[in-house]
Design a protein around this motif. Structure first.
Motif, PDB file in Angstrom:
ATOM      1  N   GLY A  21       2.427  22.861  -4.874  1.00 50.62           N
ATOM      2  CA  GLY A  21       2.669  22.231  -6.170  1.00 50.62           C
ATOM      3  C   GLY A  21       2.066  20.849  -6.297  1.00 50.62           C
ATOM      4  O   GLY A  21       2.131  20.254  -7.383  1.00 50.62           O
ATOM      5  N   GLY A  22       1.446  20.345  -5.252  1.00 47.15           N
ATOM      6  CA  GLY A  22       0.908  18.993  -5.290  1.00 47.15           C
ATOM      7  C   GLY A  22      -0.505  18.932  -5.829  1.00 47.15           C
ATOM      8  O   GLY A  22      -1.383  18.281  -5.243  1.00 47.15           O
ATOM      9  N   ALA A  23      -0.750  19.630  -6.926  1.00 46.73           N
ATOM     10  CA  ALA A  23      -2.070  19.622  -7.562  1.00 46.73           C
ATOM     11  C   ALA A  23      -1.882  19.764  -9.057  1.00 46.73           C
ATOM     12  O   ALA A  23      -0.955  20.435  -9.520  1.00 46.73           O
ATOM     13  N   ILE A  24      -2.762  19.134  -9.819  1.00 47.42           N
ATOM     14  CA  ILE A  24      -2.710  19.260 -11.271  1.00 47.42           C
ATOM     15  C   ILE A  24      -3.775  20.240 -11.731  1.00 47.42           C
ATOM     16  O   ILE A  24      -4.800  20.425 -11.077  1.00 47.42           O
ATOM     17  N   ARG A  25      -3.522  20.876 -12.861  1.00 48.99           N
ATOM     18  CA  ARG A  25      -4.515  21.744 -13.491  1.00 48.99           C
ATOM     19  C   ARG A  25      -5.443  20.834 -14.290  1.00 48.99           C
ATOM     20  O   ARG A  25      -5.039  20.254 -15.298  1.00 48.99           O
ATOM     21  N   LEU A  26      -6.652  20.671 -13.847  1.00 48.66           N
ATOM     22  CA  LEU A  26      -7.566  19.690 -14.419  1.00 48.66           C
ATOM     23  C   LEU A  26      -7.997  20.110 -15.822  1.00 48.66           C
ATOM     24  O   LEU A  26      -8.619  21.148 -16.015  1.00 48.66           O
ATOM     25  N   ALA A  27      -7.633  19.298 -16.802  1.00 51.78           N
ATOM     26  CA  ALA A  27      -8.031  19.488 -18.201  1.00 51.78           C
ATOM     27  C   ALA A  27      -7.659  20.865 -18.751  1.00 51.78           C
ATOM     28  O   ALA A  27      -8.318  21.385 -19.649  1.00 51.78           O
ATOM     29  N   GLY A  28      -6.611  21.455 -18.205  1.00 53.87           N
ATOM     30  CA  GLY A  28      -6.144  22.743 -18.703  1.00 53.87           C
ATOM     31  C   GLY A  28      -7.029  23.914 -18.349  1.00 53.87           C
ATOM     32  O   GLY A  28      -6.894  24.996 -18.924  1.00 53.87           O
ATOM     33  N   GLY A  29      -7.934  23.738 -17.380  1.00 53.36           N
ATOM     34  CA  GLY A  29      -8.852  24.803 -17.024  1.00 53.36           C
ATOM     35  C   GLY A  29      -8.464  25.527 -15.755  1.00 53.36           C
ATOM     36  O   GLY A  29      -7.273  25.664 -15.437  1.00 53.36           O
ATOM     37  N   GLU A  48     -11.222  -2.986  -5.999  1.00 52.23           N
ATOM     38  CA  GLU A  48     -10.186  -2.315  -5.201  1.00 52.23           C
ATOM     39  C   GLU A  48     -10.305  -0.825  -5.427  1.00 52.23           C
ATOM     40  O   GLU A  48     -10.695  -0.355  -6.502  1.00 52.23           O
ATOM     41  N   ARG A  49      -9.944  -0.072  -4.381  1.00 50.00           N
ATOM     42  CA  ARG A  49      -9.992   1.394  -4.480  1.00 50.00           C
ATOM     43  C   ARG A  49      -8.828   1.960  -3.687  1.00 50.00           C
ATOM     44  O   ARG A  49      -8.675   1.679  -2.504  1.00 50.00           O
ATOM     45  N   TRP A  50      -7.984   2.724  -4.382  1.00 52.31           N
ATOM     46  CA  TRP A  50      -6.838   3.355  -3.741  1.00 52.31           C
ATOM     47  C   TRP A  50      -7.062   4.867  -3.708  1.00 52.31           C
ATOM     48  O   TRP A  50      -7.566   5.458  -4.668  1.00 52.31           O
ATOM     49  N   LEU A  51      -6.673   5.532  -2.621  1.00 49.18           N
ATOM     50  CA  LEU A  51      -6.688   6.979  -2.526  1.00 49.18           C
ATOM     51  C   LEU A  51      -5.250   7.476  -2.564  1.00 49.18           C
ATOM     52  O   LEU A  51      -4.383   6.938  -1.864  1.00 49.18           O
ATOM     53  N   THR A  52      -5.007   8.488  -3.369  1.00 39.80           N
ATOM     54  CA  THR A  52      -3.628   8.931  -3.556  1.00 39.80           C
ATOM     55  C   THR A  52      -3.578  10.409  -3.902  1.00 39.80           C
ATOM     56  O   THR A  52      -4.569  11.004  -4.329  1.00 39.80           O
ATOM     57  N   GLY A  53      -2.387  10.974  -3.707  1.00 43.42           N
ATOM     58  CA  GLY A  53      -2.122  12.337  -4.136  1.00 43.42           C
ATOM     59  C   GLY A  53      -1.258  12.339  -5.377  1.00 43.42           C
ATOM     60  O   GLY A  53      -0.895  11.282  -5.919  1.00 43.42           O
ATOM     61  N   VAL A  54      -0.912  13.532  -5.842  1.00 48.17           N
ATOM     62  CA  VAL A  54      -0.112  13.660  -7.059  1.00 48.17           C
ATOM     63  C   VAL A  54       1.246  12.971  -6.906  1.00 48.17           C
ATOM     64  O   VAL A  54       1.709  12.267  -7.810  1.00 48.17           O
ATOM     65  N   ASP A  55       1.873  13.122  -5.736  1.00 47.46           N
ATOM     66  CA  ASP A  55       3.222  12.598  -5.560  1.00 47.46           C
ATOM     67  C   ASP A  55       3.270  11.072  -5.521  1.00 47.46           C
ATOM     68  O   ASP A  55       4.308  10.478  -5.822  1.00 47.46           O
ATOM     69  N   ASP A  56       2.165  10.446  -5.148  1.00 45.37           N
ATOM     70  CA  ASP A  56       2.175   8.992  -4.951  1.00 45.37           C
ATOM     71  C   ASP A  56       1.425   8.213  -6.019  1.00 45.37           C
ATOM     72  O   ASP A  56       1.357   6.986  -5.961  1.00 45.37           O
ATOM     73  N   ILE A  57       0.869   8.888  -7.011  1.00 43.34           N
ATOM     74  CA  ILE A  57      -0.005   8.175  -7.936  1.00 43.34           C
ATOM     75  C   ILE A  57       0.755   7.181  -8.815  1.00 43.34           C
ATOM     76  O   ILE A  57       0.226   6.125  -9.184  1.00 43.34           O
ATOM     77  N   ASP A  58       2.009   7.468  -9.128  1.00 43.18           N
ATOM     78  CA  ASP A  58       2.777   6.524  -9.937  1.00 43.18           C
ATOM     79  C   ASP A  58       2.892   5.170  -9.238  1.00 43.18           C
ATOM     80  O   ASP A  58       2.808   4.109  -9.883  1.00 43.18           O
ATOM     81  N   GLY A  59       3.064   5.213  -7.925  1.00 42.18           N
ATOM     82  CA  GLY A  59       3.157   3.966  -7.176  1.00 42.18           C
ATOM     83  C   GLY A  59       1.856   3.190  -7.196  1.00 42.18           C
ATOM     84  O   GLY A  59       1.848   1.958  -7.299  1.00 42.18           O
ATOM     85  N   VAL A  60       0.725   3.910  -7.117  1.00 41.20           N
ATOM     86  CA  VAL A  60      -0.575   3.244  -7.165  1.00 41.20           C
ATOM     87  C   VAL A  60      -0.811   2.638  -8.541  1.00 41.20           C
ATOM     88  O   VAL A  60      -1.246   1.483  -8.671  1.00 41.20           O
TER      89      VAL A  60
END
Length: 372
Positions: A21-29, A48-60
């Motif tokens: 579940g840790g992935a988004i459907r990109l642009a509904g495709g 600056e450049r941050w690398l993040t996943g779906v679960d942590d992006i709000d924090g970034v």
């Protein structure tokens, strides 16, 4: 200090369940993104450049300066935005899978067909019919060459070239787009039966074009070209960072179209591969295609038979660029691009169908997951 932010998908998964579940459907495709680079740019340089996943992006996103916070939230929402279909007259073009846009050039100096479809209307009609039968969702008809070194065409000549082809394709029941940067040509094309406009200048060549499209209520493709204001669309191709510069330019054209009264769901964006761009620029843009979903609009990729194919394949001539063109189309599909503008419709549709079959299978393939 000027601050800008960009959210670029950099990690992808065959299905959301493969990432628990840790992935988004990109642009509904049919593409799923699981990892992202959040880039902060200050005065044109990456700060600056941050690398993040779906679960942590709000924090970034919460770490970003206030000046770019709202834009970052909008981009994150746009990456997950599912686009409705393009309504083109009686035809509906769905955007939840890649669609093929077949090219029909009616010019005497086309780099790909040498003017054969202008000189022989019946041959052009047969070519369009073959593309439609192959599965092209849209036929894009152009009467002015935009290759490097080409000269602008008078509106009357351009109208005389495109309207017969548009009438023929409309009579077949096809969804038809007109490839032009001139308001008078747009008006004539829509009267002849076109239902979409493809403006390689992004409305910058002819200020009245936006008004005409807004009044007609048809979909429009806005492409990036550095020489949009000039006769030569390829001039002025200088960039600090081509990916971010083109992103910013397309955002500006999107906003200008909205201000002109064009509905957001009718705007498609195209990064303009090869237009005022060296090989390194075009390859960078193609590799960064997923980023452009953060603009919140469907995307078109037009790389078929272009210089990039020849440059990456021992200078193959234009008529020997099928394999490279299909390869770039597949890269576009993997990036979630909704519209692929191509010369070789049959081969691209076949590649799309195989690609989609594998994507569909991945959604139901649980063989590599542990049992409950």
């Amino acid at each position: 200090m000027i601050q800008q932010v960009y959210i670029r998908p950099i990690g992808f998964a065959p299905s959301p369940q493969s990432e628990h579940g840790g992935a988004i459907r990109l642009a509904g495709g049919m593409v799923y993104a699981s990892r992202f680079a959040v880039v902060l740019r200050q005065d044109g340089r990456v700060a600056e450049r941050w690398l993040t996943g779906v679960d942590d992006i709000d924090g970034v996103l919460g770490q970003l300066p206030d000046a770019v916070g709202a834009e970052a939230e909008a981009q994150w929402s746009n990456l997950r935005l599912a686009h409705g279909p393009l309504e083109m007259g009686n035809r509906t073009v769905r955007l939840d899978q890649p669609q093929v846009v077949g090219i029909l050039n009616v010019t005497p100096d086309s780099f790909s067909d040498g003017g054969r479809y202008l000189e022989n209307r019946e041959q052009g009609r047969a070519h369009a019919a073959a593309m439609i039968e192959a599965g092209a969702a849209i036929i894009d008809i152009g009467g002015e060459s935009t290759r490097p070194g080409s000269k602008a065409v008078w509106e009357g000549d351009e109208i005389a070239r495109v309207t017969p082809a548009i009438e023929d394709c409309a009579a077949m029941g096809a969804a038809v787009s007109v490839d032009t940067r001139k308001a008078d040509v747009i008006e004539a094309a829509l009267s002849a039966g076109a239902q979409m406009v493809n403006d390689v200048s992004g409305f910058l060549h002819d200020a009245r074009s936006a008004e005409v499209v807004a009044k007609a209520g048809v979909p429009v493709v806005l492409m990036h070209s550095p020489g949009a204001w000039r006769e030569d669309l390829h001039s002025g191709g200088e960039y600090d960072n081509v990916v971010f510069d083109v992103f910013d330019a397309l955002r500006a054209r999107r906003d200008a179209a909205l201000e002109a009264g064009i509905a957001r769901e009718k705007i498609v964006l195209d990064p303009g591969i090869g237009f005022g761009k060296e090989l390194a620029h075009s390859t960078a843009l193609i590799n960064a295609l997923p980023l452009f979903h953060a603009l919140g609009q469907p995307l078109m990729l037009g790389a078929s038979r272009k210089r990039i194919v020849g440059a990456l394949s021992t200078e193959a001539p234009v008529d020997q660029r099928l394999g490279g063109s299909v390869a770039l189309g597949l890269v576009g599909m993997d990036a979630g691009v909704q519209l692929l503008r191509v010369h070789d419709a049959f081969d691209t549709v076949q590649a799309r169908n195989v690609w989609r079959g594998l994507r569909d299978a991945a959604l139901t393939d649980f063989s590599d997951l542990p049992e409950d």
